[in-house]
Design an enzyme around this catalytic site. Structure first.
Site, mmCIF file in Angstrom:
data_model
loop_
_atom_site.group_PDB
_atom_site.id
_atom_site.type_symbol
_atom_site.label_atom_id
_atom_site.label_comp_id
_atom_site.label_asym_id
_atom_site.label_seq_id
_atom_site.Cartn_x
_atom_site.Cartn_y
_atom_site.Cartn_z
ATOM 1 N N GLY A 33 -40.540 48.917 8.780
ATOM 2 C CA GLY A 33 -40.665 47.530 8.407
ATOM 3 C C GLY A 33 -39.974 46.685 7.577
ATOM 4 O O GLY A 33 -39.066 47.152 7.262
ATOM 5 N N ASN A 34 -40.553 45.625 7.174
ATOM 6 C CA ASN A 34 -39.738 44.739 6.145
ATOM 7 C C ASN A 34 -40.672 44.028 5.016
ATOM 8 O O ASN A 34 -41.983 44.296 5.449
ATOM 9 C CB ASN A 34 -38.715 43.608 6.925
ATOM 10 C CG ASN A 34 -39.628 42.966 7.728
ATOM 11 O OD1 ASN A 34 -40.408 41.859 7.131
ATOM 12 N ND2 ASN A 34 -39.668 43.051 8.954
ATOM 13 N N ARG A 35 -40.014 43.459 4.163
ATOM 14 C CA ARG A 35 -41.124 42.683 3.167
ATOM 15 C C ARG A 35 -41.341 41.404 3.300
ATOM 16 O O ARG A 35 -41.965 40.801 2.624
ATOM 17 C CB ARG A 35 -39.932 42.896 2.002
ATOM 18 C CG ARG A 35 -39.480 44.092 1.426
ATOM 19 C CD ARG A 35 -38.778 44.061 0.107
ATOM 20 N NE ARG A 35 -38.058 45.174 -0.370
ATOM 21 C CZ ARG A 35 -38.802 46.012 -1.169
ATOM 22 N NH1 ARG A 35 -40.207 45.828 -1.322
ATOM 23 N NH2 ARG A 35 -38.258 47.054 -1.500
#
Ligand code: CTP
Ligand code: CA
Length: 225
Positions: A33-35
């Protein structure tokens, strides 16, 4: 647009906004995932609704409440985001891709939880390229005159990288953020430069994500027929 005054300049328009960040599953409990918090995309959806648009918000894993008066479609992965955006874009006047789309996804999904094996190194994770949704919808517009906006977080030569990306993607506007401490991820505020395919450059000073959203809609309205 005058400060504090909301004109219904998107009345009768359908706009699509993607928000959040995709998650690419490895097994039932893990993902890549990412932020991205989704806050900028949600601000775009809220401000478009306040300006009278019918809004479809394609939301990837944002832990935020549904904005009032907005049609929210929840997705998980980049492939699901593509499907939802293409569907909603079919009759849209504008599409804004604020979502952070994972560039890669694991080639394999393990139906059961991946376990450690005694004394053994883990298996490598093989990745596949995800589809480039922004490039695809820009190259193959669902409607003539549809306005398409991308977002990019850049480091180093931010403007040169942004110009090159705008040309590569084929969209009309690219909102370029400089990534750094206290900037962009999860923050309430943002600062950016909006690059236009017509060569324009619109700086947006540090301020609330709503202000950047309103500048984006101002630029979109100026490009609608
Ligand atoms: N985007 C997309 N589909 C992808 C990747 C990105 O639609 N598979 C969109 C994002 O929503 C954003 C824009 O493209 O609006 C720019 O994303 P970015 O990650 O900066 O572009 P990339 O082409 O992936 O470039 P980079 O290699 O710098 O990550
Ligand atoms: Ca990327």
């Amino acid at each position: 647009l005058a400060r504090g005054v909301t004109e219904p300049d998107l009345a009768g328009r359908h706009v699509v906004v993607s928000a959040g960040g995709t998650r690419e599953p490895l097994d039932p409990v893990r993902f890549l995932g990412n932020r991205s918090s989704g806050k900028q995309g949600y601000a775009l959806a809220r401000t478009a609704a306040a300006r009278g648009a019918r809004v479809t918000l394609v939301s990837a894993n944002a832990g935020l409440p549904d904005p009032a008066g907005v049609d929210v479609v929840r997705v998980g992965t980049a492939v699901q985001l593509r499907e939802a955006v293409l569907k909603a874009a079919a009759d849209a006047d504008a599409v804004v891709m604020a979502a952070a789309v994972a560039d890669f996804r694991p080639a394999a999904y393990a139906a059961g939880k991946i376990k450690k094996k005694d004394g053994k190194d883990p298996d490598p994770i093989i990745l596949l390229r995800n589809p480039d949704i922004l490039a695809e919808i820009s190259a193959d517009r669902a409607r003539p005159g549809q306005v398409i906006v991308g977002f990019a977080a850049e480091t180093d030569d931010v403007l040169a990288n942004g110009r090159a990306k705008l040309a590569r993607k084929g969209c009309d506007l690219l909102v370029v953020n400089e990534v750094g401490e206290r900037k962009t991820f999860g923050a309430e505020e943002n600062e950016a430069v909006v690059l236009g395919s017509d060569g324009t450059e619109t700086p947006v000073p540090h301020g609330p994500k709503e202000a950047l959203a309103d500048t984006v809609w101002d630029l979109v309205v100026g490009r609608l027929d």
